[in-house]
Motif scaffolding. Structure first.
Motif, mmCIF file in Angstrom:
data_model
loop_
_atom_site.group_PDB
_atom_site.id
_atom_site.type_symbol
_atom_site.label_atom_id
_atom_site.label_comp_id
_atom_site.label_asym_id
_atom_site.label_seq_id
_atom_site.Cartn_x
_atom_site.Cartn_y
_atom_site.Cartn_z
ATOM 1 N N ALA A 146 0.924 -1.249 0.005
ATOM 2 C CA ALA A 146 -0.192 -0.017 -0.023
ATOM 3 C C ALA A 146 0.769 1.188 -0.086
ATOM 4 N N ILE A 147 0.474 2.282 -0.831
ATOM 5 C CA ILE A 147 0.909 3.718 -0.800
ATOM 6 C C ILE A 147 -0.046 4.467 -0.099
ATOM 7 N N VAL A 148 0.355 5.239 0.838
ATOM 8 C CA VAL A 148 -0.425 6.356 1.352
ATOM 9 C C VAL A 148 0.216 7.710 1.348
ATOM 10 N N ASN A 149 -0.686 8.448 0.416
ATOM 11 C CA ASN A 149 0.007 9.984 0.029
ATOM 12 C C ASN A 149 -0.724 10.843 1.069
ATOM 13 N N HIS A 150 0.210 11.660 1.682
ATOM 14 C CA HIS A 150 -0.660 12.752 2.442
ATOM 15 C C HIS A 150 -0.816 13.864 1.587
ATOM 16 N N THR A 151 -1.909 14.476 1.726
ATOM 17 C CA THR A 151 -2.251 15.742 1.238
ATOM 18 C C THR A 151 -3.021 16.438 2.198
#
Length: 263
Positions: A146-151
């Motif tokens: 999994a990749i989780v990108n903070h925005t």
């Protein structure tokens, strides 16, 4: 993976790399993932604060190691991934939380320099891209990557913060594109859009005190009338990194206290 600690939890046996983990949301992500059982690489350009995050994880009973990372440098991004694999044997989760350099301020368009703009884009957009590129070959080996990108809710527009909002919007677009491209590899890619975090803004020099954020007309419309904390972001990042969200990809979760609720 090290045998020193055998944690339990929804991420037990997993390895996570968290960028920008020396403060604010990134620190919350690292602590949350470790509490859920992951072994965590705390990657940041600020070693003292990064080691402090490691200490907090270990105090909580988790496992973490620090890596000195320059997210704008491709060789450094590759080295961070290599460090995770060499230290813990694998990589299952990438959390991208590259933040601006600490001298960033609210800046009107007429006063914004090209250098100011380029620095923000290099850290937040290029940084996310480089870590994804470096991590994908190792993530593809995981059974549940999994990749989780903070925005941020700033992606929807903040006065006098054009560079920051534009960069956050670019991360949302990147998340959707990567979700489509990486689906054949089994890699899920989602984003977490976090609302007001006064501690982060103060530490970066954007604000001098919390009241500058909570006293705005926009904040007055927020349904949950407080800023987010490090503890607040732990739950959603664990959800997005774990099998609890196994049927979700390409999505951006708004976690902003109801700032943009339109009901």
């Amino acid at each position: 993976m090290t045998d020193a600690v055998r944690p339990t939890g929804p991420l037990a046996g997993r390895v996570a790399l968290v960028t920008g983990a020396a403060q604010a949301a990134g620190r919350g992500y690292a602590r949350g993932l470790a509490a859920a059982g992951a072994h965590v690489v705390v990657a940041d350009q600020f070693p003292d604060a990064g080691q402090e995050t490691v200490g907090l994880v270990e105090k909580d009973g988790g496992v973490a190691r620090f890596f000195l990372l320059d997210v704008t440098d491709e060789a450094s991004a590759r080295a961070a991934v290599a460090f995770a694999v060499e230290t813990f044997g694998r990589l299952d989760v990438l959390v991208n939380n590259p933040n601006r350099y600490r001298d960033t301020k609210y800046t009107p368009l007429a006063e914004m320099t090209v250098e100011h703009w380029d620095t923000t884009m290099a850290v937040m957009v290029r940084g996310t891209f480089l870590l994804c590129k470096a991590a994908v070959p190792e993530l593809a080996k995981s059974a549940a990557p999994a990749i989780v990108n903070h925005t941020s809710s700033a992606a929807y527009g903040v006065r006098n913060w054009l560079d920051y909002g534009t960069a956050r919007g670019a991360v949302i677009a990147m998340t959707k594109s990567l979700a489509k491209e990486l689906a054949p590899l089994g890699i899920r890619v989602n984003a977490l859009s976090v609302g007001s975090m006064a501690a982060e803004a103060i530490s970066l020099g954007v604000l001098e005190r919390e009241e500058q954020m909570t006293g705005t007309p926009e904040f007055g419309l927020q349904l949950i009338p407080r800023v987010a904390t490090e503890d607040d972001v732990a739950g959603p990042v664990v959800f997005l990194a774990s099998e609890a969200s196994r049927y979700m990809t390409g999505q951006t979760i708004s976690y902003d206290g109801g700032k943009f609720f339109l009901g």
